[in-house]
Design a protein around this motif. Sequence first.
Motif, PDB file in Angstrom:
ATOM      1  N   ILE A   1       0.823  -1.213   0.000  1.00  0.00           N
ATOM      2  CA  ILE A   1       0.000   0.000   0.000  1.00  0.00           C
ATOM      3  C   ILE A   1       0.849   1.252   0.000  1.00  0.00           C
ATOM      4  CG2 ILE A   1      -1.960  -1.093   1.128  1.00  0.00           C
ATOM      5  CD1 ILE A   1      -0.889   0.235   3.751  1.00  0.00           C
ATOM      6  N   GLY A   2       2.153   1.061  -0.009  1.00  0.00           N
ATOM      7  CA  GLY A   2       3.012   2.228  -0.101  1.00  0.00           C
ATOM      8  C   GLY A   2       3.126   3.011   1.184  1.00  0.00           C
ATOM      9  N   CYS A   3       3.260   2.301   2.281  1.00  0.00           N
ATOM     10  CA  CYS A   3       3.221   2.989   3.574  1.00  0.00           C
ATOM     11  C   CYS A   3       4.587   3.486   4.041  1.00  0.00           C
ATOM     12  CB  CYS A   3       2.613   2.077   4.631  1.00  0.00           C
ATOM     13  SG  CYS A   3       3.705   0.707   5.074  1.00  0.00           S
ATOM     14  N   THR A   4       5.632   3.019   3.403  1.00  0.00           N
ATOM     15  CA  THR A   4       7.026   3.381   3.724  1.00  0.00           C
ATOM     16  C   THR A   4       7.521   2.856   5.081  1.00  0.00           C
ATOM     17  OG1 THR A   4       6.711   5.501   4.841  1.00  0.00           O
ATOM     18  CG2 THR A   4       6.795   5.537   2.438  1.00  0.00           C
ATOM     19  N   LYS A   5       6.716   2.069   5.747  1.00  0.00           N
ATOM     20  CA  LYS A   5       7.165   1.551   7.049  1.00  0.00           C
ATOM     21  C   LYS A   5       8.420   0.703   6.888  1.00  0.00           C
ATOM     22  CE  LYS A   5       3.731   2.957   9.534  1.00  0.00           C
ATOM     23  NZ  LYS A   5       4.057   4.272  10.031  1.00  0.00           N
ATOM     24  N   CYS A   6       8.397  -0.112   5.863  1.00  0.00           N
ATOM     25  CA  CYS A   6       9.528  -1.005   5.680  1.00  0.00           C
ATOM     26  C   CYS A   6      10.778  -0.216   5.306  1.00  0.00           C
ATOM     27  CB  CYS A   6       9.217  -2.070   4.633  1.00  0.00           C
ATOM     28  SG  CYS A   6       8.636  -1.400   3.074  1.00  0.00           S
ATOM     29  N   ILE A   7      10.556   0.864   4.558  1.00  0.00           N
ATOM     30  CA  ILE A   7      11.707   1.673   4.153  1.00  0.00           C
ATOM     31  C   ILE A   7      12.387   2.244   5.394  1.00  0.00           C
ATOM     32  CG2 ILE A   7      12.401   3.751   2.914  1.00  0.00           C
ATOM     33  CD1 ILE A   7      10.225   3.225   0.926  1.00  0.00           C
TER      34      ILE A   7
END
Lengths: 188, 357, 879
Positions: free
Chosen positions: A119-125
């Motif tokens: 979903i493109g949440c950037t948490k993993c980034i």
Amino acid sequence: MSLLWAILTALLAVGLLAIVFGAILGFASVRFKVEGDPLVEQIDELLPQTQCGQCGYPGCKPYAQAIADGDDINKCPPGGDATIKRLADLMGVEATSLDAAHGVEDIKKVAFIREDECIGCTKCIQACPVDAILGAAKQMHTVISDECTGCDLCVDPCPVDCIDMIPTQATPSSWRWNIDTIPVRQVS
Amino acid sequence: MNYKLASSPHQHVRRNTGQVMRMVIYALIPGILLQTWFFGFGVLVQITLAILTAVITEASILELRKRDFERAIKDYSAILTAILLAISIPPFAPWWVVVIGTFFAIAIVKQLYGGLGFNVFNPAMAAYVMLLVSFPVQMTQWMPAQSLTTHQPGIVDAIYAVFTGFSADGFSLMQLQSAVDGHTMATPLDAIKTGLAQGLTYEEGLQSAIFDGSLGIGWWWVSLGYLLGGLYLIRAKIINWHIPGGMIAAMAVCAGIMFLVDGDRFASPLFHLFNGSLILGAFFIATDPVSASTTNKGRVIFGAAIGFWVYIIRTWGGYPDAIAFAVLIMNMAVPLIDYYTRPRTYGHQKTNKGVPK
Amino acid sequence: MSRVLTPSFDDIIKNIEQNKLWDFPGGVFPAQQKELSNNLSIENMSLPERLYIPLKQHIGVEGQLIVNLGDHVLKGQALTRSANPFAVPVHAPTSGTILNIGPHISAHPSALPEQTLVIEPDKLDKWIALSPLQDYQSLPKVAVLEAICNAGVSGMGGAGFPTHIKASPKKDVEFVIINGVECEPYITADDRLMREHAWQIRQGIDVLCHLLSPKQIYIAIEDNKPEAIEAMRVACQQSEHYKVVPIATKYPAGGEKQLIQVMTNREVPKQGLPIDVGVIMHNVGTCYAIADAVFSGKPLIQRVVTVTGQAVQTPKNLWALIGAPVSHLLDLAGYVADKQAQKHIIMGGPMMGFTLASDQVPVVKITNCLLLPTKDEIAEPEAEQPCIRCSACADACPVSLLPQQLFWHSKAKELDKAQDYNLFDCIECGACAYVCPSEIPLVHYYRVAKADIRLEQEEKQKSDKARERFESRAGRLVREQEARDEKHRKAAEARKEAMQNKGGDAQDKIAAALARAKAKKAQQAELTSGEETSLHDTNQTTSEQTSGTSKDDKVAAAIARAKAKKAQKADSDQLGTNTPAASEIASPAAPDENQLAKNDSPGQSKDQRVAAAIARAKAKKAEQSAHVSTTESSTPANLQHSVHLESAAPTSAGRSSVPALSKDQRVAAAIAKAKAKKDQQQVEAHNDEKNTLQVDAPTNNELNEVHSVKPVSKDERVAAAIAKAKAKKAQKLAADETIKASESLTATLSREQADPESDSGQEQAASANQADDIATKKENVSVDTLDPTAQKKARIAVAVAKAKAKAKKLAQQNANTARTDNIDALPASEPSELSSNEDSNNLPSSEAEQALDEKKRRIAAAVAKAKAKKAAQMKSSEE
């Protein structure tokens, strides 16, 4: 009298010798000082740099520092027994088996994002310790598998559980000549 | 049916360890026959005893170590060790000498170190030294050549002598040993050593009966027999020329120099080469692959050093012969020699000689 | 660096004139067994049912597939191509249909599946139009090399090194040695080739001579092949520089290094190449293939394969099509499996060949023999016995290693000691294991040790890289923190100012509210991570600027606003003050975007706008992050991007060069050219970013040229993107130094963060890189899936998405230009031109992904997701 004299001479001689050798040793320690790698750097060299934090420290360098300060050497599951052995060699301590409290040695894996579900949440980034995940908010993310250390840290933050840890595939170039394990095809 | 998978090379030369060892044993045959001819059937009795002991010892220890002893026996290495030990000890030495020696060679020197391929010392020679140090009397009861003795013991006598100390006719070993003229006979090396120590010159020493105008009756021929076998081994590419070459050359050079310096006090090179067990040692003992050097350069050094030590000990040491001591000394030096004689690898300017981490 | 080579050229010539040669140490004399097949002429082979063509059959990198599933291909048609110099194409061995593209058991000892093309022959065997080179001697060398490369010629002796690389050395060549030694037992492929096609081999040598201009050419043939020697002598008698030299039969005399030693007594230095001692060596089979390629234009689609061993009824030398499964060849030769104790196929010779796990393995360019021995010929290997240190191995070793020591260390996994004993100089010829009386598979131990060492080194490299990345990330986080602190300070000042000005009109009130909201957001940002913060901050700042709300967009804005409000509410238990701010944020954002969308795609219908608004509002927030005018808020974003750029920068230039090249069909020959161009473009790309606003015509042209290459249709673009991504990967592998260069470039860029242009450039690069990586990841397999779906979705679902993406870009560009335009007063056409550039630069695949994204978002409750996201964000901020 002569006895006293003898004792005095002996004391004097020993004292003199002590001073002389002390001076020599002192000089030598300055003159031949060994400029080695700081211990922390050497330990850090041996750690696998997954930055996974399984040791309880936020990265390999901090763990290296901790080892240098006297922590156990058996807290690194990604490094496994090979790393423990090398650390033991370096630190001059007994190689112990991996502390199971910190995890078990596993086959090498890399993260893979199921892109349809991202979903493109950037948490993993944000979680990735080596910036191996690309993407921007609301954009699909993807893992640079060459850079991924397989640390697992991106899996938990993902709100939609779209990250898998996939075992790395053997290629002919990374094949270890384990001829006995070739899946032999049945031929009728 | 599955396909067979294997790593290359798929083709192999058909010569396994057992065959190599067997060929070495065959090569020993002429020397053994000559030795039997000159020194009696005791040699054969000793060989039989030694082989039996070796096989039983090897099998039981492998059984204890839970290894496949059948294959280990088939590699003939224990048998070869037994034969080499048996031909090195006096033919009429008591039976327990050879049994203890063989057991020591197989169980202690070889198996305790991890079995074939892992022993540091040459098993036959280590056992020989052990025997020589432990049982000096029994180990020096060498017979003179049979042509010189009053009694010529047959095979039955030999068996009796080995097991009881007396021949079938009741002669003691001492009697068997005594020569026609009633004197106890020693080996040529002993004789010369004693003679030189007594102030005789080398030439005078050679006047003793055992020499009979040559370099020692029997010994000379036995050495020739082993030389023949050794040359066969080189020809068959079982051994390389390097160790025997180095050993014989070093001995010849040492002896030659000293003989030239003082021909009265030092024996001639030929005497040294064909007496004692130098030839046997050069071709069959020092070439034991397990405990010898493995590089060609190293082998020359290894062989030469053995030759040198043999000469030193023979001439100035306490023992008449010294193959066993010399071989053991050099066995210890093998890792060092190997390390510093590594060949230059293709494409490299020079060999890596850095201290390994 | 010029080394004095010993012995000198003249000495070598003199020596060989006197029919004297040198020798190499060691070597063994296995039973030759060549008489099984050396009197049988080479037969043509019937067509198999299927042909399996691995995409990579040489050392180097594999090319890109240029045919699709189901395509009909003609005999000799190229199936792959690549601009990488270390890639040679593979060709269709016959005409037919492409049945499958996927993993198939490989002609490698591991039998691991490799990407393979399956062709079903149509039995017509119809050639593609061939273009032989007319009068090659008058052509530039590059043209000849290109023909050789395009024909897929790689070394056919064993290693499979691309021939055109070996035929274009950088140093002077003294000797060309043609290797017809064929020292392995059983194999007669080269022998027969020399006997039957000596003339063509000589023609191939002629071509090599033209390319290499050596002083002397030797054709080395083992003296157990007198007929071949005679045939080659006859063929070469007219050329005075060619000399056929019979050499003594001894294995492994055919090894490259050993043959060089025999012929010249020179030793190839460790880790060096034969050219370092002035020698180039080619196999006779390669010469034949070169002649084919140059004189008849035929690509390498067949080679001579000896099928031999006593388990075949009729041993054969066959012209085997590349890709023919081994089973087909075995059928032709009459393989009787019963003669073997266990089925046992060796590809290659008995000394260095490897066993196959299946008879479906295809013949490849380096396959010279299939050996099917009975158990009498090659006995079952007996169990390994202890090493007796006999050193027979050391005596046999042709490179003077100590195999026994290597064995101890390899077995004990003392890898550094094994390396100390020069493990990597082992040529794996197998002589040591051949003579070992204890039947120790020595070479196998070495292989395992080598593989372990390589893996260890690889892991070391990887961990070093990971450390570097970890440390740079840590540094970045620190910098971001500092930037945030700075921002807080400024925000506080602004608020203070606003408070002081309080009591003015409503406008001031709004400003004050915004400032408050910003401050609050900033605080929140402190808790969340850098880029998230930057996005929000950015958004706020932007909305602050564009607070002139236009009425007609309220329909769309309302939804977004409501949603934002909802989300903000979730946050409000932390700070209640932000609710008014939230509506402020949402409402200006939507109209702003709509305005832009209108500009660009006026045809957009109203309901579409309504539908997309929710998603758009969110997407916009993200997109706008980069074109915020306040430097402080753009800085974190910059930092973020600069990290991405680290990997993006080296490839962006390469990416632009690759399609241009491949379009021109200028294949590998121009390594240097490509590199040079890459570098140049890198610089130019950089300049571009800096100079666009100065209307730097040449640079723009450069960009346009690159972009104009892009095919019109969408699927081609997707394909191109993937191709580019792959090329990028290859480039990455090929040019370490480029990465370094680009890293320094990155550094420069980072320093120029304040420059809005570099900002946009970085973002561009980052997004491009993202797309690239997506494509890279999907690789070939997913190409097929990605291609149609992406295409379809993109087409059906969204012109909207497309327009929007464009709009965003344009908006971004506008924002950028707007800022800088103050100085330059740029012509109106400029931004649109730039935006079109950027649009195409924003790679098709990323567009497709966006399309997917859009659709997904619309279909699968965007609101719910946003909520989930907000919740997650909240959670993390609470943390």
